[in-house]
Design an enzyme around this catalytic site. Structure first.
Site, mmCIF file in Angstrom:
data_model
loop_
_atom_site.group_PDB
_atom_site.id
_atom_site.type_symbol
_atom_site.label_atom_id
_atom_site.label_comp_id
_atom_site.label_asym_id
_atom_site.label_seq_id
_atom_site.Cartn_x
_atom_site.Cartn_y
_atom_site.Cartn_z
ATOM 1 N N ASP A 1 1.044 8.128 -6.709
ATOM 2 C CA ASP A 1 0.526 7.592 -5.437
ATOM 3 C C ASP A 1 -0.087 8.742 -4.634
ATOM 4 O OD1 ASP A 1 1.207 4.955 -5.838
ATOM 5 O OD2 ASP A 1 3.164 5.128 -4.881
ATOM 6 N N GLY B 1 -7.035 0.045 0.214
ATOM 7 C CA GLY B 1 -6.270 0.831 -0.756
ATOM 8 C C GLY B 1 -6.586 0.544 -2.218
ATOM 9 N N GLY C 1 4.303 3.288 9.844
ATOM 10 C CA GLY C 1 5.328 2.889 8.879
ATOM 11 C C GLY C 1 6.019 4.098 8.291
ATOM 12 N N ALA D 1 5.588 4.509 0.738
ATOM 13 C CA ALA D 1 4.193 4.957 0.681
ATOM 14 C C ALA D 1 3.935 6.032 1.728
ATOM 15 C CB ALA D 1 3.257 3.769 0.888
ATOM 16 N N SER E 1 1.562 -8.577 -10.102
ATOM 17 C CA SER E 1 1.146 -7.194 -10.357
ATOM 18 C C SER E 1 -0.219 -7.127 -11.039
ATOM 19 C CB SER E 1 2.173 -6.499 -11.241
ATOM 20 O OG SER E 1 1.689 -5.220 -11.566
ATOM 21 N N LEU E 2 -1.063 -6.229 -10.517
ATOM 22 C CA LEU E 2 -2.386 -6.003 -11.125
ATOM 23 C C LEU E 2 -2.308 -4.957 -12.239
ATOM 24 C CD1 LEU E 2 -4.585 -5.785 -7.888
ATOM 25 C CD2 LEU E 2 -4.659 -7.594 -9.620
ATOM 26 N N ASN F 1 6.952 7.317 -9.343
ATOM 27 C CA ASN F 1 6.320 6.042 -9.724
ATOM 28 C C ASN F 1 5.800 6.070 -11.163
ATOM 29 O OD1 ASN F 1 3.913 7.510 -9.568
ATOM 30 N ND2 ASN F 1 2.789 5.747 -8.789
ATOM 31 N N LYS G 1 11.973 3.330 -6.926
ATOM 32 C CA LYS G 1 11.287 4.625 -7.028
ATOM 33 C C LYS G 1 12.214 5.822 -6.784
ATOM 34 C CE LYS G 1 6.603 3.067 -5.869
ATOM 35 N NZ LYS G 1 5.425 3.252 -5.022
HETATM 36 P P1 NAP Z 1 8.167 -0.044 2.209
HETATM 37 O O1 NAP Z 1 8.925 1.068 1.584
HETATM 38 O O2 NAP Z 1 8.818 -1.365 2.392
HETATM 39 O O3 NAP Z 1 7.696 0.548 3.624
HETATM 40 C C1 NAP Z 1 6.886 -0.100 4.533
HETATM 41 C C2 NAP Z 1 7.213 0.389 5.944
HETATM 42 O O4 NAP Z 1 6.404 -0.358 6.811
HETATM 43 C C3 NAP Z 1 8.640 0.094 6.352
HETATM 44 O O5 NAP Z 1 9.492 1.150 6.027
HETATM 45 C C4 NAP Z 1 8.518 -0.133 7.841
HETATM 46 O O6 NAP Z 1 8.596 1.093 8.528
HETATM 47 C C5 NAP Z 1 7.103 -0.657 7.999
HETATM 48 N N1 NAP Z 1 7.129 -2.105 8.170
HETATM 49 C C6 NAP Z 1 7.628 -3.040 7.318
HETATM 50 N N2 NAP Z 1 7.480 -4.276 7.845
HETATM 51 C C7 NAP Z 1 6.893 -4.109 9.041
HETATM 52 C C8 NAP Z 1 6.506 -5.011 10.083
HETATM 53 N N3 NAP Z 1 6.666 -6.310 9.954
HETATM 54 N N4 NAP Z 1 5.919 -4.480 11.176
HETATM 55 C C9 NAP Z 1 5.733 -3.154 11.301
HETATM 56 N N5 NAP Z 1 6.104 -2.261 10.358
HETATM 57 C C10 NAP Z 1 6.674 -2.734 9.251
HETATM 58 O O7 NAP Z 1 6.829 -0.330 1.436
HETATM 59 P P2 NAP Z 1 5.860 0.738 0.749
HETATM 60 O O8 NAP Z 1 6.189 0.867 -0.668
HETATM 61 O O9 NAP Z 1 5.843 1.948 1.596
HETATM 62 O O10 NAP Z 1 4.462 -0.035 0.825
HETATM 63 C C11 NAP Z 1 3.881 -0.295 2.068
HETATM 64 C C12 NAP Z 1 2.475 -0.882 1.906
HETATM 65 O O11 NAP Z 1 1.641 0.033 1.237
HETATM 66 C C13 NAP Z 1 2.429 -2.180 1.096
HETATM 67 O O12 NAP Z 1 1.477 -3.036 1.680
HETATM 68 C C14 NAP Z 1 1.925 -1.732 -0.269
HETATM 69 O O13 NAP Z 1 1.209 -2.746 -0.945
HETATM 70 C C15 NAP Z 1 1.008 -0.589 0.138
HETATM 71 N N6 NAP Z 1 0.851 0.392 -0.934
HETATM 72 C C16 NAP Z 1 -0.361 0.509 -1.504
HETATM 73 C C17 NAP Z 1 -0.566 1.411 -2.514
HETATM 74 C C18 NAP Z 1 -1.931 1.537 -3.122
HETATM 75 O O14 NAP Z 1 -2.049 2.074 -4.227
HETATM 76 N N7 NAP Z 1 -2.971 1.101 -2.465
HETATM 77 C C19 NAP Z 1 0.488 2.225 -2.969
HETATM 78 C C20 NAP Z 1 1.732 2.089 -2.352
HETATM 79 C C21 NAP Z 1 1.911 1.167 -1.330
HETATM 80 P P3 NAP Z 1 9.419 1.179 9.938
HETATM 81 O O15 NAP Z 1 10.622 0.293 9.773
HETATM 82 O O16 NAP Z 1 9.749 2.613 10.050
HETATM 83 O O17 NAP Z 1 8.504 0.688 11.021
#
Ligand code: NAP
Length: 436
Positions: free
Chosen positions: A100, A236, A124, A128, A13-14, A85, A64
């Protein structure tokens, strides 16, 4: 202030680093720790929190949604998203927020991606994605397509009828992203799987911009494919820092200056950022830029000087027509944008071309020096300013034409009244994350 991050596994974690910087720069004493809690331990942990163990908390995967029943009230955003969050404790009451949402908005704003009337493709359907959908819906998106590997499962998690804007769910086989901004909310392409991308380069045809919520690596394969096709692509990292600064604003109960978000992003980034000065001809960009370059130990580029060196003096170039000059200016802007740790002083009209600004914003903090027309008129050298040529009223006309663009492209607006030293100090303070 005693803060923590709640999650199940928090190896890289950052957040502690980000919040440590906020404490230092805002002068707020505090600690920010990590709480790795198993699902069985969650209930006891939340009761300890409520009883006063922490003043506030961030929450990450997978809790969350699980923390919501412990909240005494939710912000409208957290309610709409169905996830929290950030939690603030006041006495024994817990207030849940979702920053977020704000972080995503800050990311779009910083890269001039308009939501109102825009069309979006969200990849996705996880946590997020729900923040992204809520933000786009609240800010007037015209249409959203949500792409999931499993539509039925996605429909169980996300109720599209709650949005005002039409949201269509499709599978990857039906994807067509022409004329849309793509938002990647999947983890595909994240370190260490850096050669993966959720889309093929071909699928990017006609796409307007790519926003990847991933920040490690800083340029994902998806982003690189977009850049290779001449499409704007952003990561991001600014969202991550902006959501943290917003959380601190909530805990500290005051607005925290936007310059701090940029400062922290620059600290986390592997690239050293640029400081880009925009403003009217005669507002002091060049003199202030020179002073900042010395003071901050940064290189200096003046785009007008670079144009003169390469193509000849500007009044002569203008005689061939403004479009010819602007084309040369864009070439110089694009090259300069790729530099690092550089103060970039720009010509007054650089903002007339959006592509100049999106390029400069990729790795730059854009600062608008807003010096009133009267003050500029009192010290301007008309001979070297071809668009002004002896006519005071033309400066006022230029200002009226351009002010909306300066404001739109500025990450920070610095009031340009006062001495050069005073304005320089304000910008240096913002650049170094201090209050202006
Ligand atoms: P999450 O709840 O696990 O959701 C990610 C979604 O991506 C899943 O529900 C799935 O949707 C899809 N997915 C997962 N693995 C996949 C694969 N191998 N191929 C294709 N689709 C896939 O995670 P999250 O919390 O939403 O976070 C997702 C990403 O956003 C992460 O990389 C995280 O680091 C980033 N993020 C960044 C910030 C920021 O501040 N920059 C904030 C939040 C999140 P489906 O099953 O419907 O396809």
């Amino acid at each position: 202030m005693n803060l923590t991050l709640l999650g199940e596994k928090l190896p890289h974690s950052l957040s502690p680093k980000i919040h440590q910087i906020v404490f230092e720069k805002t002068g707020m004493p505090g600690t920010y720790g990590l709480s790795e809690i198993s699902r069985e331990g969650l209930d006891a942990f939340m009761h300890v929190f409520k009883a006063g163990a922490f003043d506030g908390m961030n929450v990450t995967i997978p809790y969350k949604t699980d923390v919501i029943p412990y909240m005494d009230a939710l912000s409208p955003q957290a309610e709409k998203i169905g996830a929290v969050n950030t939690i603030k404790r006041e006495g024994t009451l817990l207030y849940g927020y979702n920053t977020d949402y704000d972080g995503f908005g800050a990311l779009l704003d910083a890269h001039f991606i308009d939501v109102k009337g825009g069309r979006f493709t969200v990849l996705g359907a996880g946590g997020a994605a729900r923040s992204v959908l809520a933000y786009l819906d609240d800010h007037g998106a015209e249409a959203i397509v949500l792409v999931s590997r499993n539509k039925a499962r996605a429909a169980e998690k996300i109720d599209v009828s709650q949005y005002t804007c039409p949201v269509e769910m499709i599978g990857y086989e039906n994807i067509d992203i022409a004329d849309t901004v793509v938002i990647n909310t999947t983890p595909v392409g994240m370190y260490p799987h850096i050669d993966a991308s959720p889309l093929t380069p071909m699928a990017l045809n006609g796409c307007l911009a790519v926003v990847d919520l991933i920040y490690n690596p800083e340029t994902t394969k998806l982003m690189q494919d977009a850049k290779d096709a001449g499409i704007q692509a952003v990561n991001g990292l600014l969202m991550l820092t902006a959501q943290a600064v917003k959380a601190q604003s909530i805990w500290q109960g005051k607005e925290i200056d936007g310059g701090l978000t940029r400062y922290i992003k620059n600290q986390l980034s592997t690239k050293q950022g640029n400081l880009v000065l925009i403003g009217m001809p005669g507002c002091g960009k060049t003199t202030i830029g020179r002073a900042l370059s010395k003071q901050l130990n940064m290189a200096l580029v003046d785009t007008d000087e670079a144009i003169t060196e390469r193509y000849g003096d500007i009044p002569s170039l203008f005689k061939k027509g403004e479009p010819d000059f602007r084309e040369k200016e864009s070439l110089v802007a694009e090259e300069t944008a790729m530099m690092e740790n550089t103060v970039i002083c720009t010509g007054g009209g650089i903002i007339k071309n959006k592509r100049n600004m999106t390029k400069l914003a990729e790795n730059g903090t854009i600062v608008f020096i807003d010096r009133p027309v009267d003050a500029i008129l009192s010290d301007i050298d008309h001979d070297s300013r071809p668009l002004l040529n002896g006519k005071a009223e033309s400066l006022t006309k230029l200002y009226d034409e351009r002010i909306a663009l300066y404001q739109r492209y500025a990450y920070l607006v610095i009031e340009g009244m006062g001495s050069i030293e005073q304005v320089t100090k304000k910008i240096a303070n913002a650049w170094e994350g201090r209050t202006i």
